[in-house]
Write a protein that holds these residues in place. Structure first.
Motif, PDB file in Angstrom:
ATOM      1  N   VAL A   1       0.856  -1.199   0.000  1.00 17.97           N
ATOM      2  CA  VAL A   1       0.000   0.000   0.000  1.00 17.97           C
ATOM      3  C   VAL A   1       0.889   1.246   0.000  1.00 17.97           C
ATOM      4  O   VAL A   1       0.666   2.189  -0.758  1.00 17.97           O
ATOM      5  CB  VAL A   1      -0.962   0.014   1.212  1.00 17.97           C
ATOM      6  N   ARG A   2       1.933   1.201   0.823  1.00 18.78           N
ATOM      7  CA  ARG A   2       2.863   2.351   0.885  1.00 18.78           C
ATOM      8  C   ARG A   2       3.477   2.608  -0.476  1.00 18.78           C
ATOM      9  O   ARG A   2       3.700   3.747  -0.865  1.00 18.78           O
ATOM     10  CB  ARG A   2       3.995   2.051   1.881  1.00 18.78           C
TER      11      ARG A   2
ATOM     12  N   PHE B   1      -1.895   5.820   6.543  1.00 20.97           N
ATOM     13  CA  PHE B   1      -0.971   5.989   5.421  1.00 20.97           C
ATOM     14  C   PHE B   1      -0.941   7.451   4.992  1.00 20.97           C
ATOM     15  O   PHE B   1      -1.514   7.808   3.951  1.00 20.97           O
ATOM     16  CB  PHE B   1      -1.389   5.091   4.245  1.00 20.97           C
ATOM     17  N   PRO B   2      -0.317   8.319   5.764  1.00 26.24           N
ATOM     18  CA  PRO B   2      -0.329   9.738   5.385  1.00 26.24           C
ATOM     19  C   PRO B   2       0.334   9.923   4.018  1.00 26.24           C
ATOM     20  O   PRO B   2       1.326   9.243   3.729  1.00 26.24           O
ATOM     21  CB  PRO B   2       0.479  10.424   6.483  1.00 26.24           C
ATOM     22  N   GLY B   3      -0.228  10.750   3.209  1.00 28.16           N
ATOM     23  CA  GLY B   3       0.388  11.056   1.911  1.00 28.16           C
ATOM     24  C   GLY B   3      -0.066  10.182   0.766  1.00 28.16           C
ATOM     25  O   GLY B   3       0.424  10.347  -0.347  1.00 28.16           O
TER      26      GLY B   3
END
Ligand code: ZN
Ligand code: MN
Length: 490
Positions: free
Chosen positions: A451-452, A487-489
């Protein structure tokens, strides 16, 4: 000469069953869907010596229709016998009105939202709704329903004697699109005023169209061709498009038209000639000796007190007062039962836009699925307001709310909160849910990495894992929101 060089003149006769508890001339139950030949008596079966008794309410509804459409109501109206010999009319005559009908003149507005998509909207002048002139409205009784099979026919006299309004337009329509808008607008007025359910599929509203062509510049109308018993608005439009084209081609080829009745076959997409020339004198009309004339003054005075909201006023109110999208407002205006359901859901505390959305989309889908209508729905407006409320509070997701609705359908004694409870849907403790999300993420480091790296589709899979791990079931939208917050960003 191309079709565009002809002037097209269209007239409509619309039959509309009046919403009454009983029939026009007897106390038999009126209505659709009963076992054949169960709502009958000597009067509506035309037994010798049985006499008619008038249904005053049906007369009032006809006067109301006339007042709504700007007709004048003559002080005296009378009944006539229209004689014909056919098994759908056991008396061998229909009790109708020939020369002194209940309503004279008037007009039907063509609401712009009722034109077919892409059609040019006819207006009287810029910004002014065009109105189609009426000749008159009369009251009569419906015939029995015949069903034809190979070699034999069956007859159901339940429909025989149902109060039936006949709304006769002047030859004042000019295009198939206008005709479509006319039928839709007329239907909405009847429905809005509670005069008729006007459901064409159930035969509560039926229409005969007649159309004639004449070369531009010619004063006298051309010979009119009638098409009978057209059973939907789009069929009326298709039939007219076909017929105008057919007549123009024949006139071009020098074939004169003869006044006649044709049958529109909607499956084949063509009209077939049935019979030629048929005039009022063929029916040997005469005044009905069993019924005295109606003196209308006191009825008009009574009905004037109860003039209801018209479709354009209702639609504008739904848009202005509740902020509904125009299309939703038009949908609600076109279906009285749906509109009532919506209004009562709002009265029960639901926000209007949400209520409209649920009624128009979810409720109609469920009703279609269960083959019933809003009036017979076990889920009440109160239930629906409760369902909307638990969605708003985040106790259930929209999908879970559908399950709540299905449970209530079978158990109307439950309210929305109790049904949600029984299904294990509870408002999630936000802190506990966050901990659970973090635990699931910790258990799935590979997915978290992906996901990242940008594979956001996996968020759905992670949501699924959290849902699986939770009891009671949280709102999946909320779970997704929490996951995304990790998941910031992205
Ligand atoms: Zn009867
Ligand atoms: Mn008629």
């Amino acid at each position: 000469m191309p079709a565009a060089d002809y002037l097209v003149t269209i007239g409509l006769e619309v039959h509309c069953q009046i919403r009454t508890a009983t029939k026009m001339f007897c106390s038999c139950r009126a209505g659709f869907g009963y076992a054949p030949n169960t709502n009958v008596c000597p009067t509506c079966l035309g037994m010798p010596g049985a006499l008619p008794v008038l249904n005053e309410y049906a007369i009032e509804r006809t006067i109301l229709a006339g007042l709504l459409l700007g007709c004048s109501i003559p002080p005296v109206s009378k009944w006539d016998r229209k004689n014909y010999f056919y098994p759908d009319m056991p008396k061998n005559y229909q009790t109708s009105q020939l020369d002194l009908p209940l309503c004279i003149g008037g007009s039907v507005p063509l609401y712009e939202w009722n034109f077919p998509a892409g059609a040019a909207v006819s207006q009287a002048e810029a910004g002014v709704v065009r109105r189609v002139k009426l000749d008159h409205i009369h009251l009569e009784e419906d015939a029995a329903k015949l069903t034809h099979f190979a070699g034999y026919s069956l007859v159901d006299y339940n429909r025989g004697g149902t109060p039936l309004m006949e709304i006769v337009s002047a030859p004042d329509l000019h295009t198939p699109d206008e005709t479509y808008a006319y039928l839709k607008s007329l239907q909405q007025i009847m429905v809005c005023a509670g005069i008729s359910n006007a459901d064409m599929e159930k035969g509560e509203m039926r229409c005969d169209v007649n159309v004639s062509l004449r070369p531009k510049g010619q004063e006298k109308l051309g010979e009119k061709i009638e098409m009978k018993n057209i059973n939907s608005m789009s069929a009326a439009r298709r039939a007219l498009i076909y017929e105008i084209h057919r007549q123009a081609e024949e006139l071009d080829a020098g074939i004169a038209q003869e006044q006649s009745t044709r049958r529109w076959d909607d499956t084949l997409g063509e009209s077939i000639v049935m019979r030629t020339k048929e005039n009022a004198h063929d029916y040997r009309y005469h005044t009905c000796p069993d019924l005295i004339p109606i003196h209308t003054a006191s009825l008009v005075q009574k009905v004037r007190q109860e003039i209801p909201e018209l479709p354009d006023a209702r639609r504008n109110r739904l848009i202005a007062e509740f902020g509904l999208p125009a299309a939703d407002a038009a949908t609600l205006v076109a279906d009285a039962a749906l509109y009532d359901f919506f209004e009562q859901t709002v009265d029960a505390g639901a926000p209007a836009r949400k209520a409209a959305n649920w009624v128009i989309n979810t409720l109609t889908a469920v009703l279609a699925d269960k083959e019933t209508d809003a009036a017979k729905c076990p889920v009440t407006p109160h239930h629906l307001a409760g369902i909307i409320d638990i969605v708003e509070q985040g106790i259930v997701s929209t999908n879970q709310a559908r399950e709540v609705l299905d449970l209530i359908w079978g158990h109307p004694e439950l309210d929305a909160a109790a049904a949600a409870d029984q299904l294990g849907f509870k408002k999630t403790d936000a802190g506990a849910l966050e901990m659970l999300v973090d635990a699931v993420l910790a258990e799935n480091p590979d997915m978290v990495e992906l996901v990242r790296a940008g594979n956001t589709k996996l968020i759905n899979a992670l949501t699924g894992k959290v849902m699986k791990a939770s009891n009671p079931k949280p709102n999946p939208k909320l779970v997704t929101q929490i996951i995304i917050s990790r998941f910031p960003g992205i």
